[in-house]
Design a protein around this motif. Structure first.
Motif, PDB file in Angstrom:
ATOM      1  N   LEU A  31       8.685  -1.384  -0.475  1.00 49.93           N
ATOM      2  CA  LEU A  31       8.234  -2.779  -0.450  1.00 49.93           C
ATOM      3  C   LEU A  31       6.717  -2.860  -0.359  1.00 49.93           C
ATOM      4  O   LEU A  31       6.085  -3.646  -1.066  1.00 49.93           O
ATOM      5  CB  LEU A  31       8.877  -3.526   0.722  1.00 49.93           C
ATOM      6  CG  LEU A  31      10.363  -3.823   0.549  1.00 49.93           C
ATOM      7  CD1 LEU A  31      10.977  -4.278   1.859  1.00 49.93           C
ATOM      8  CD2 LEU A  31      10.563  -4.874  -0.527  1.00 49.93           C
ATOM      9  N   ILE A  81      12.399  -7.775  -4.758  1.00 49.03           N
ATOM     10  CA  ILE A  81      11.823  -7.825  -3.407  1.00 49.03           C
ATOM     11  C   ILE A  81      12.785  -8.537  -2.450  1.00 49.03           C
ATOM     12  O   ILE A  81      13.029  -8.055  -1.336  1.00 49.03           O
ATOM     13  CB  ILE A  81      10.440  -8.517  -3.418  1.00 49.03           C
ATOM     14  CG1 ILE A  81       9.409  -7.609  -4.104  1.00 49.03           C
ATOM     15  CG2 ILE A  81       9.994  -8.879  -2.012  1.00 49.03           C
ATOM     16  CD1 ILE A  81       8.072  -8.264  -4.362  1.00 49.03           C
ATOM     17  N   ARG A  84      15.748  -6.290  -1.665  1.00 50.61           N
ATOM     18  CA  ARG A  84      15.333  -5.167  -0.812  1.00 50.61           C
ATOM     19  C   ARG A  84      15.051  -5.618   0.620  1.00 50.61           C
ATOM     20  O   ARG A  84      15.382  -4.921   1.578  1.00 50.61           O
ATOM     21  CB  ARG A  84      14.109  -4.478  -1.412  1.00 50.61           C
ATOM     22  CG  ARG A  84      14.364  -3.773  -2.754  1.00 50.61           C
ATOM     23  CD  ARG A  84      15.088  -2.445  -2.588  1.00 50.61           C
ATOM     24  NE  ARG A  84      14.458  -1.587  -1.625  1.00 50.61           N
ATOM     25  CZ  ARG A  84      13.333  -0.877  -1.836  1.00 50.61           C
ATOM     26  NH1 ARG A  84      12.747  -0.895  -3.005  1.00 50.61           N
ATOM     27  NH2 ARG A  84      12.817  -0.136  -0.886  1.00 50.61           N
TER      28      ARG A  84
END
Length: 131
Positions: A31, A81, A84
């Motif tokens: 990330l 994103i 995750r």
């Protein structure tokens, strides 16, 4: 057509310090990272490209076709994103539950040992003979 279908059909590539990345490679990125090789950095790079294309023109009557592609690329990165982040939160919650369960089992073990310590010799022999 979903964003991922569009991304794979059009073979989207995303800028990074390691070169262009495929849509599939986005899932493997961290990330954030100090090296400039993360999903956050890819999102920033695509967003910068989108802003550069989105500059206002007082003469052009048609919109830049690259704008729609960049918007879809950014949507793909944002989706990856979001997934995750959710996965990370779920993993942290699972780890916390596991840690609490281990603590509870340790306390239970100590309490069971204390109960056994309080049994008389006769009770202990009787339990041993029943095994």
């Amino acid at each position: 057509m979903t964003i991922f279908e569009k991304a794979t059909r059009e073979k989207f590539r995303y800028p990074s310090v390691k070169g262009l990345l495929t849509t599939e490679q986005l899932w493997e990125l961290p990330l954030t990272a100090r090296s400039g090789f993360s999903l956050d950095d890819v999102a920033k790079a695509v967003n910068a490209e989108l802003k550069a294309v989105d500059t206002e023109s007082f003469v052009a009557t048609e919109s830049n076709p690259a704008k729609a592609t960049l918007e879809t690329k950014l949507a793909v990165v944002k989706h990856v994103i979001a997934v995750r982040l959710t996965e990370d939160q779920e993993a942290k919650a699972k780890a916390a539950k596991k840690l609490e369960k281990e603590k509870l089992l340790a306390v239970l073990g100590r309490k069971q040992d204390a109960v056994l310590e309080n049994l008389t010799e006769a009770e202990l022999l009787a339990r041993i003979n029943n095994l």
